[in-house]
Design a protein around this motif. Structure first.
Motif, PDB file in Angstrom:
ATOM      1  N   ASP A 283     -11.552  -1.517  22.336  1.00  0.00           N
ATOM      2  CA  ASP A 283     -12.947  -1.340  22.756  1.00  0.00           C
ATOM      3  C   ASP A 283     -13.482   0.034  22.372  1.00  0.00           C
ATOM      4  N   GLU A 284     -12.665   1.029  22.574  1.00  0.00           N
ATOM      5  CA  GLU A 284     -13.093   2.408  22.320  1.00  0.00           C
ATOM      6  C   GLU A 284     -13.463   2.608  20.853  1.00  0.00           C
ATOM      7  N   ASN A 285     -12.663   2.056  19.944  1.00  0.00           N
ATOM      8  CA  ASN A 285     -12.940   2.196  18.515  1.00  0.00           C
ATOM      9  C   ASN A 285     -14.281   1.552  18.145  1.00  0.00           C
ATOM     10  N   PHE A 286     -14.517   0.367  18.690  1.00  0.00           N
ATOM     11  CA  PHE A 286     -15.743  -0.372  18.392  1.00  0.00           C
ATOM     12  C   PHE A 286     -16.972   0.383  18.903  1.00  0.00           C
ATOM     13  N   ASN A 287     -16.932   0.794  20.150  1.00  0.00           N
ATOM     14  CA  ASN A 287     -18.054   1.537  20.740  1.00  0.00           C
ATOM     15  C   ASN A 287     -18.292   2.858  20.015  1.00  0.00           C
ATOM     16  N   ASN A 288     -17.205   3.540  19.678  1.00  0.00           N
ATOM     17  CA  ASN A 288     -17.332   4.833  18.990  1.00  0.00           C
ATOM     18  C   ASN A 288     -17.970   4.683  17.608  1.00  0.00           C
ATOM     19  N   ALA A 289     -17.622   3.599  16.914  1.00  0.00           N
ATOM     20  CA  ALA A 289     -18.192   3.379  15.581  1.00  0.00           C
ATOM     21  C   ALA A 289     -19.709   3.204  15.670  1.00  0.00           C
ATOM     22  N   ILE A 290     -20.163   2.425  16.647  1.00  0.00           N
ATOM     23  CA  ILE A 290     -21.608   2.198  16.815  1.00  0.00           C
ATOM     24  C   ILE A 290     -22.322   3.494  17.183  1.00  0.00           C
ATOM     25  N   ASN A 291     -21.764   4.213  18.152  1.00  0.00           N
ATOM     26  CA  ASN A 291     -22.387   5.472  18.588  1.00  0.00           C
ATOM     27  C   ASN A 291     -22.392   6.511  17.468  1.00  0.00           C
ATOM     28  N   LYS A 292     -21.310   6.534  16.704  1.00  0.00           N
ATOM     29  CA  LYS A 292     -21.205   7.493  15.602  1.00  0.00           C
ATOM     30  C   LYS A 292     -22.267   7.218  14.541  1.00  0.00           C
TER      31      LYS A 292
ATOM     32  N   PHE B 276     -19.973  -4.696  10.478  1.00  0.00           N
ATOM     33  CA  PHE B 276     -18.577  -4.777  10.934  1.00  0.00           C
ATOM     34  C   PHE B 276     -18.474  -5.603  12.209  1.00  0.00           C
ATOM     35  N   ASP B 277     -17.231  -6.008  12.535  1.00  0.00           N
ATOM     36  CA  ASP B 277     -16.955  -6.871  13.686  1.00  0.00           C
ATOM     37  C   ASP B 277     -16.101  -6.164  14.719  1.00  0.00           C
ATOM     38  N   LYS B 278     -16.130  -6.719  15.916  1.00  0.00           N
ATOM     39  CA  LYS B 278     -15.254  -6.229  16.986  1.00  0.00           C
ATOM     40  C   LYS B 278     -13.820  -6.672  16.715  1.00  0.00           C
ATOM     41  N   ASP B 279     -13.647  -7.938  16.369  1.00  0.00           N
ATOM     42  CA  ASP B 279     -12.320  -8.510  16.138  1.00  0.00           C
ATOM     43  C   ASP B 279     -11.386  -8.167  17.293  1.00  0.00           C
TER      44      ASP B 279
ATOM     45  N   TYR C 289     -27.605  -8.169  27.672  1.00  0.00           N
ATOM     46  CA  TYR C 289     -26.797  -6.991  27.994  1.00  0.00           C
ATOM     47  C   TYR C 289     -27.672  -5.744  28.098  1.00  0.00           C
ATOM     48  N   LEU C 290     -27.510  -5.013  29.178  1.00  0.00           N
ATOM     49  CA  LEU C 290     -28.331  -3.826  29.412  1.00  0.00           C
ATOM     50  C   LEU C 290     -27.541  -2.532  29.242  1.00  0.00           C
ATOM     51  N   ASP C 291     -26.214  -2.614  29.216  1.00  0.00           N
ATOM     52  CA  ASP C 291     -25.390  -1.405  29.103  1.00  0.00           C
ATOM     53  C   ASP C 291     -25.028  -1.141  27.640  1.00  0.00           C
ATOM     54  N   ARG C 292     -24.358  -0.021  27.407  1.00  0.00           N
ATOM     55  CA  ARG C 292     -23.960   0.361  26.048  1.00  0.00           C
ATOM     56  C   ARG C 292     -22.456   0.203  25.814  1.00  0.00           C
ATOM     57  N   ASN C 293     -21.823  -0.604  26.639  1.00  0.00           N
ATOM     58  CA  ASN C 293     -20.413  -0.914  26.403  1.00  0.00           C
ATOM     59  C   ASN C 293     -20.375  -2.141  25.494  1.00  0.00           C
ATOM     60  N   PHE C 294     -20.673  -1.900  24.206  1.00  0.00           N
ATOM     61  CA  PHE C 294     -20.866  -2.984  23.242  1.00  0.00           C
ATOM     62  C   PHE C 294     -19.648  -3.892  23.096  1.00  0.00           C
ATOM     63  N   ALA C 295     -18.483  -3.349  23.348  1.00  0.00           N
ATOM     64  CA  ALA C 295     -17.255  -4.128  23.210  1.00  0.00           C
ATOM     65  C   ALA C 295     -17.201  -5.274  24.217  1.00  0.00           C
ATOM     66  N   ARG C 296     -17.974  -5.158  25.293  1.00  0.00           N
ATOM     67  CA  ARG C 296     -18.011  -6.197  26.316  1.00  0.00           C
ATOM     68  C   ARG C 296     -19.143  -7.208  26.082  1.00  0.00           C
ATOM     69  N   HIS C 297     -19.947  -6.971  25.068  1.00  0.00           N
ATOM     70  CA  HIS C 297     -21.055  -7.875  24.767  1.00  0.00           C
ATOM     71  C   HIS C 297     -20.548  -9.025  23.902  1.00  0.00           C
ATOM     72  N   ASN C 298     -19.908  -9.980  24.523  1.00  0.00           N
ATOM     73  CA  ASN C 298     -19.294 -11.086  23.782  1.00  0.00           C
ATOM     74  C   ASN C 298     -19.746 -12.415  24.384  1.00  0.00           C
ATOM     75  N   PRO C 299     -20.482 -13.221  23.586  1.00  0.00           N
ATOM     76  CA  PRO C 299     -20.809 -13.006  22.167  1.00  0.00           C
ATOM     77  C   PRO C 299     -22.121 -12.239  22.008  1.00  0.00           C
ATOM     78  N   SER C 300     -22.207 -11.506  20.911  1.00  0.00           N
ATOM     79  CA  SER C 300     -23.443 -10.790  20.573  1.00  0.00           C
ATOM     80  C   SER C 300     -23.379 -10.332  19.124  1.00  0.00           C
ATOM     81  N   THR C 301     -24.550 -10.128  18.543  1.00  0.00           N
ATOM     82  CA  THR C 301     -24.611  -9.663  17.160  1.00  0.00           C
ATOM     83  C   THR C 301     -25.892  -8.894  16.922  1.00  0.00           C
TER      84      THR C 301
END
Length: 239
Positions: free
Chosen positions: A109-118, A102-105, A205-217
């Motif tokens: 941010d909260e939805n994206f991070n929650n999906a990864i953590n979940k 899935f993508d951030k699109d 990126y060293l943190d877990r705020n994945f929504a801010r990791h742009n660009p990243s995959t």
């Protein structure tokens, strides 16, 4: 006249037992993969092509089901769990590996991070091959290292520029749901370079705020796992 060599019955029986044992071990090693994609066409088309590129022997040992759900980031993990459970109820077979793509699109941010953590924290882990901001970043990394934020509007122009440059063309136009992207990337791009570039981005990126990791995959993690199936198969055949 050539002499006919007779093989002792005991030897024949032993060979049959050995062959039967190999067939039984072969079946017991069979792995089951489920790849659940947020998109209905783009990602499934890419992974279906990757799957078809694997050696016949790998596909005999590995069942890879790819599903384009059309679900959004918030519900993709639940959908992956639902499909996994449905598979078990129908075939009484546990899925060995489940991947959600899935993508951030433009999702919050909260939805994206929650999906990864979940996915990571699920009782039976759902591996996440996510991209921030869009799956097309994975395509671009086959050509060059991109480490500045890319908006959705830019992806099409950049992909067209890279493929036209690599193929000495001017007329290539990117079609989002194309079934040819895997083949085009293999012909004009470099999968190993894409993996290396994705790993470089990940290390930024060293943190877990994945929504801010742009660009990243993290698509490369799934691709590497599928490639390893071939490597393991070839190594086993050479023993």
């Amino acid at each position: 006249m050539a002499n006919i060599i007779k093989i002792d019955n005991a030897v024949l029986k032993r060979r049959r037992r050995t062959e039967q044992k190999r067939k039984t071990e072969f079946k017991s090693k069979r792995m089951f993969y489920l790849i659940v994609c947020e998109g209905e066409k783009t990602e499934p088309n890419y992974f279906e092509s990757l799957k078809k590129s694997l050696p016949k022997g790998v596909l005999e040992l590995t069942n890879i089901d790819i599903d384009g759900t059309g679900k959004n980031t918030l519900s993709i993990i639940d959908e992956a769990k639902k499909l996994r459970d449905k598979y078990y109820s129908q075939y009484l077979r546990t899925i060995d590996k489940v991947w959600a793509v899935f993508d951030k699109d433009s999702f919050p941010d909260e939805n994206f991070n929650n999906a990864i953590n979940k996915g990571e924290n699920s009782k039976l882990k759902i591996n996440c091959a996510w991209t921030n901001e869009a799956f097309e970043l994975w395509y671009l990394l086959h050509f060059n290292y991109y480490n500045t934020g890319i908006s959705r509007r830019q992806y099409q122009n950049l992909i067209e520029k890279e493929i036209n440059s690599a193929s000495n063309r001017r007329d290539y136009r990117y079609l989002k749901n194309s079934k040819d992207m895997f083949a085009l990337l293999n012909k004009y791009g470099d999968q190993k370079k894409a993996i290396t570039n994705a790993e470089r981005l990940e290390k930024q990126y060293l943190d877990r705020n994945f929504a801010r990791h742009n660009p990243s995959t993290r698509v490369h993690n799934l691709v590497c796992e599928l490639i390893k199936l071939t490597e393991d198969y070839v190594r086993e055949q050479s023993i």
